[in-house]
Enzyme design. Structure first.
Site, PDB file in Angstrom:
ATOM      1  CD  GLU A   1      -2.722  -1.372  -0.109  1.00 58.70           C
ATOM      2  OE1 GLU A   1      -2.896  -0.394  -0.859  1.00 58.70           O
ATOM      3  OE2 GLU A   1      -3.109  -2.521  -0.392  1.00 58.70           O
TER       4      GLU A   1
ATOM      5  CG  ASP B   1       2.222  -7.382  -5.644  1.00 56.70           C
ATOM      6  OD1 ASP B   1       1.626  -6.971  -4.626  1.00 56.70           O
ATOM      7  OD2 ASP B   1       1.672  -8.096  -6.517  1.00 56.70           O
TER       8      ASP B   1
HETATM    9 ZN   LIG Z   1      -2.659  -2.664  -4.630  1.00 51.22          ZN
END
Ligand SMILES: [Zn+2]
Length: 695
Positions: free
Chosen positions: A532, A596
């Protein structure tokens, strides 16, 4: 009901709720078969770091995903009522069951007014006797309103009424959002909309698979018209009108990948300029019916679309437009009408499109629907029972550790100059976080809920949400508002708020487990937090500054370096093939892949900092694995999943997230620390020579 804001989420869960259409929530469907009436069963307790999931016959350096998840995937075939089954789905099911228990109690023996209200909402949804007796009656008043359209000039006012008061979409979307370039303001915004299939490509692409889906969609539309009483011949003509209009709108819609660039969807205009884009559409009538305060300017996200919408409206006859709206009115609530409608909807959208074998049990569907409609009501009791204050404290510590690590990461970036680094650090310093649930709950006391009127409840709930959203226009931004309900298994970054958000629902195993060591928690929820945060610096987030404004803070050279690195990820992921003949779209998934990849770097750094501070040796083993190994296994095991081929194809088109296999292998093969942890050699699949690195 239909917020237009850009927010980057961790998981894309609900079918295709972000299709470019006004889509009434329908992760869930209705039916009358045995599965639909199955009794609720308490789900098993979940754990992080599952040794029994490992397939030790696979070399982690060859296929780490299969090593970490192989046995789990073998032991966990997709249940009949799912299209994808992963470890996060296990948690979703568990949260849903716990919520169901609350709803069940509230619907039979409520202790507060609020419990009585959401208990009634749930009870109305479970009352299949009444629902089946009523057939299509609940949607008749809306169909009559549409039938009353006698002149295209009234279309604007009718559409406004349908959207604001009936929860029926069509042609366009409207909402209140933060001004991308002045995030302190909340402004009106309108955008393309009005499609039913998951993406514009479904109307346009000329391959046999898409052609088959279009034929099946046609049959479904015909079926819906026949079910509301039209003759075969009339139903066929109406279906042609619906599909002709949607196809024209699809051709005029901006592609999903282009929508990802915030500059492409930012065009502040005077209200009067709308008439230039669509002279045949009565904008005044439309805006006048929205139940909002007056406004002079707005964001027109997709100006070219509104020219095409105008052409489509002016070249379609009145009956065609009515057919289109009537279909949208019925399709939008088909799931919640009598079982014949619900079954038809299920058969096309879940079974045909996504490969779901069986209807989802009604108690599950009604639980999700109640959460969707009254999430901040049902969440109040849910968090008391399921979210201990200690979990919030632990999360605060993890977030602080991740922030420190991201600061170190920015400092150490070899490709970024000092000026840009200063700006990046300012943005990081300004990050805010919300954990668990809202400080101030929404007030639902004005929402009328009847125990015997499910569709009426939905309509009133949509109108209630609409008014709530309209009420934001021109008001100061409330930083405490949430975009997800407390039991949700997900997380998000909001680029205008510059905040990261973690609902209580995700702060449980396999993501978060207070009984496990640091390596496991940093590998699972730590990577989620890092993910995030990195959204603040992905291809979208990097265009917003510390105040959440769309503003370039990069030196031209650093921007070039950044783009060269993200291009590497576009190519890497664009070569992954989740199902034969269907590759991922490297541009559509770029933001999530960047998040990621960056997330794992900073979570790993945070783990190393934590172990060093506690004088622990990373090489010490638990269960036969070192801390780095446990970190990577815990990370991968969040993504253990099986997916139907059909759902994998839909997702490749519409989901900005890569499938679990590539979220795992795509990331570890870019990260040298992984190869070191498992003793891989350069050139092995999980340690290639051409690794990508952005953050
Ligand atoms: Zn995301």
């Amino acid at each position: 009901m239909q917020s237009l804001r850009i927010a980057s989420v961790l998981l894309f869960c609900t079918g295709f709720a972000i299709a470019q259409s006004n889509y009434i929530p329908s992760a869930v469907v209705s039916s009358s078969d045995h599965q639909a009436n199955a009794a609720p069963v308490a789900p098993k307790a979940l754990h992080s770091f599952d040794l029994s999931a490992l397939d030790r016959t696979v070399d982690p350096c060859t296929d780490f995903y299969q090593f970490a998840c192989g046995n789990w995937r073998k032991a966990n075939p997709i249940p009949g009522d799912q299209t994808r089954w992963g470890r996060f789905n296990e948690l979703m099911e568990r949260n849903r069951y716990l919520l169901y228990e609350d709803l069940q109690k509230a619907s039979t023996a409520p202790k507060t007014d609020l419990q009585r209200q959401y208990g009634n909402f749930y009870a109305a949804c479970m009352d299949t006797d009444t629902i089946n007796r009523l057939g299509d009656k609940p949607v008749q008043p809306v169909l009559e309103r549409i039938n009353g359209l006698s002149d295209k000039k009234q279309l604007g006012a009718l559409l406004a009424h349908l959207q604001a008061e009936d929860g029926v979409g069509g042609f366009l979307r409207f909402g209140i959002e933060q001004d991308e370039k002045d995030s302190s303001k909340q402004i009106a915004s309108t955008s393309q909309g009005g499609l039913t299939l998951p993406d514009r490509d479904y109307y346009i692409e000329n391959d046999p698979r898409m052609e088959k889906i279009r034929a099946q969609y046609h049959d479904y539309v015909v079926q819906i018209f026949k079910m509301i009483g039209d003759s075969e011949e009339k139903a066929n003509a109406e279906a042609k009108s619906v599909i002709d209009i949607e196809t024209a709108l699809a051709k005029g819609s901006m592609p999903r990948v282009e929508m990802r660039d915030p500059e492409n969807v930012y065009h502040i205009m005077k209200v009067t300029e709308l008439d230039t884009l669509s002279p045949d559409f009565d904008w005044q009538g439309y805006i006048g019916g929205l139940r909002s305060r007056p406004f002079d300017t707005l964001n027109v996200a997709t100006p070219e679309y509104f020219k095409v919408m105008n052409q489509t409206i002016s070249s379609s006859n009145l009956d065609s437009i009515k057919s289109y709206l009537r279909f949208h009115a019925v399709n939008g609530v088909a799931t919640w009408l009598s079982s014949d409608f619900a079954d038809a909807h299920f058969n096309f959208f879940e079974k045909t499109l996504q490969g779901q074998a069986e209807q989802t049990a009604r108690w599950k569907r009604c639980t999700s629907l109640t959460d969707n409609a009254m999430g901040e009501a049902v969440g109040q009791d849910w968090v008391k029972e399921n979210f201990p204050p200690s979990a919030k404290d632990s999360m605060e510590k993890l977030v602080a550790a991740l922030k420190t690590a991201l600061g170190q990461d920015i400092q150490a970036l070899p490709w970024m100059g000092e000026d840009t680094k200063k700006q990046a650090e300012a943005k990081l310093d300004a990050f805010r976080q919300k954990i668990g649930y809202p400080e101030n709950w929404r007030d639902y006391s004005k929402l009328e809920v009847k125990r015997d009127d499910l569709v009426g409840n939905l309509r009133r709930s949509d109108a209630f949400d609409w008014d709530w959203e309209m009420n934001h226009l021109g008001k100061p931004v409330d930083e405490k508002e949430w975009g997800m309900t407390p039991p949700t298994v997900n997380a998000y970054y909001d680029s205008n708020m510059n905040d990261i958000n973690f609902p209580a629902g995700i702060l449980q195993p396999p993501f978060f487990d207070n009984t496990k060591d640091a390596a496991v928690n940093f590998g699972a929820i730590g990577v989620v937090i890092g993910h995030e945060m990195t959204h603040g610096f992905d291809d979208q987030g990097s265009k917003f500054d510390a105040q959440g404004n769309l503003k370039d803070w990069w030196t031209p050279n650093d921007k070039k370096e950044f783009e060269a690195r993200t291009d590497c990820e576009v190519k890497e992921y664009g070569n992954f093939e989740p199902v034969p003949g269907q590759k991922l779209n490297g541009k559509l998934t770029l933001g999530e892949n960047t998040a990621d990849n960056g997330g794992i770097h900073i979570a790993y750094q945070a783990l190393m900092n934590t172990l060093a501070a506690e004088h622990e040796n990373p090489e010490d083993k638990i269960d036969g694995f070192t801390s780095p190994q446990r970190f990577f296994i815990a990370f991968a095991q969040v993504w253990c999943e099986n997916t139907t081929d059909q759902a994998a194809r839909v997702r490749a088109k519409v989901d900005p997230h890569s499938p679990g296999r590539f979220r795992t292998n795509g990331v570890v093969q870019n990260f040298d620390e992984f190869g070191k942890a498992f003793g891989c050699h350069k050139g092995q699949p999980m340690m290639p020579d051409n690794a990508c690195r952005v953050w």
